[in-house]
Design a protein around this motif. Structure first.
Motif, short mmCIF file in Angstrom:
data_model
loop_
_atom_site.label_atom_id
_atom_site.label_comp_id
_atom_site.label_asym_id
_atom_site.label_seq_id
_atom_site.Cartn_x
_atom_site.Cartn_y
_atom_site.Cartn_z
N ASP A 122 0.84 -1.19 0.00
CA ASP A 122 0.00 0.00 0.00
C ASP A 122 0.88 1.24 0.00
O ASP A 122 1.72 1.42 0.88
N VAL A 123 0.69 2.09 -0.99
CA VAL A 123 1.48 3.31 -1.12
C VAL A 123 0.85 4.40 -0.25
O VAL A 123 -0.35 4.66 -0.35
N ARG A 124 1.68 5.02 0.60
CA ARG A 124 1.19 6.12 1.41
C ARG A 124 1.20 7.40 0.58
O ARG A 124 2.18 7.68 -0.10
N MET A 125 0.09 8.14 0.65
CA MET A 125 0.03 9.40 -0.07
C MET A 125 -0.99 10.30 0.62
O MET A 125 -1.88 9.81 1.32
N PRO A 126 -0.87 11.60 0.39
CA PRO A 126 -1.84 12.53 0.98
C PRO A 126 -3.25 12.21 0.50
O PRO A 126 -3.46 11.73 -0.61
N ASP A 127 -4.23 12.52 1.35
CA ASP A 127 -5.63 12.25 1.02
C ASP A 127 -6.04 12.91 -0.29
O ASP A 127 -6.78 12.32 -1.09
N VAL A 159 -4.24 13.56 -2.92
CA VAL A 159 -3.69 12.82 -4.06
C VAL A 159 -4.48 11.53 -4.26
O VAL A 159 -4.84 11.17 -5.39
N ARG A 160 -4.78 10.83 -3.15
CA ARG A 160 -5.54 9.59 -3.26
C ARG A 160 -6.93 9.87 -3.86
O ARG A 160 -7.40 9.15 -4.74
N TYR A 162 -7.78 12.32 -5.84
CA TYR A 162 -7.61 12.63 -7.26
C TYR A 162 -7.44 11.35 -8.08
O TYR A 162 -8.05 11.19 -9.14
N LEU A 163 -6.63 10.43 -7.57
CA LEU A 163 -6.40 9.19 -8.30
C LEU A 163 -7.66 8.34 -8.39
O LEU A 163 -7.92 7.70 -9.40
N GLU A 164 -8.44 8.36 -7.31
CA GLU A 164 -9.64 7.52 -7.29
C GLU A 164 -10.82 8.16 -8.02
O GLU A 164 -11.63 7.46 -8.62
N LYS A 216 -11.82 16.09 -0.19
CA LYS A 216 -11.40 15.11 0.80
C LYS A 216 -12.55 14.21 1.23
O LYS A 216 -12.37 13.07 1.58
#
Length: 146
Positions: free
Chosen positions: A122-127, A129-130, A132-134, A141
Motif C-alpha cells: 500500500d502506497v502512502r500518499m496525501p488524502d 492525491v488519493r 484525485y487518483l480515485e 477530501k
C-alpha cells in the motif's frame, strides 16, 4: 513584496544544507572505521580501514612460529578477509543507516531479504492525491466533487 514561494524556497535550501551536512558527517564517520579480526589460537590479528586497507598486522602469541608457511599464509588471508567483511558491514551500516522492516545492510548486500519489506503493497500518499487518483480532478477530501 515577497513572493508566495519565498518560504518554500527557503525550506528547500534548509533541507539542502541539512542533507549536505549529513553527507559530510557520514563521510567522516566512514573514514574513521576500523575493523579487527583475530585468527583461531590468536596466531594472527589483522586490522583494516574502511576501504579494506591493512592498517595493522600482529602476531599476539608465538603460535605462528609453529605453523608451516603455507598454513600461516592461509590464516593471514582468511583473517584479513574476516576483518574486511566486518569493515564493509560497518561502512554499509554507516552509509545506509536504519533500514525498514529490521533489514540489515549485511542482509541487503547478500540479497537475503524479502523485497516486500522495502516496497510496501500500500502506497502512502496525501488524502488529496488519493482522492484525485480515485475520483479525478475536482475531488474533495470527503470524496465528492467540488
Amino acid at each position: 513584496m515577497p513572493s508566495p514561494y519565498d518560504q518554500q524556497i527557503e525550506d528547500l535550501l534548509t533541507e539542502y544544507r541539512t542533507a549536505r551536512e549529513q553527507a559530510v558527517d557520514t563521510h567522516r564517520r566512514i573514514n574513521e572505521i576500523e575493523a579487527t579480526a583475530t585468527a583461531p589460537r590468536r596466531s594472527v590479528k589483522v586490522t583494516v580501514g574502511a576501504q579494506g586497507q591493512v592498517t595493522a598486522l600482529e602476531f599476539p602469541t608465538n603460535a605462528y612460529r609453529t605453523m608451516a608457511p603455507k598454513e600461516l599464509s592461509k590464516v593471514i588471508v582468511s583473517t584479513l578477509e574476516k576483518a574486511r567483511a566486518k569493515a564493509l558491514e560497518q561502512v554499509m551500516e554507516t552509509a545506509l543507516g536504519p533500514l525498514p522492516g529490521g533489514l540489515t545492510p549485511a542482509a541487503l548486500a547478500r540479497g537475503d531479504f524479502d523485497p516486500r519489506v522495502l516496497i510496501p503493497e500500500d502506497v502512502r500518499m496525501p488524502d488529496a492525491v488519493r482522492a484525485y487518483l480515485e475520483q479525478g480532478l475536482g475531488a474533495t477530501k470527503a470524496g465528492g466533487r467540488e
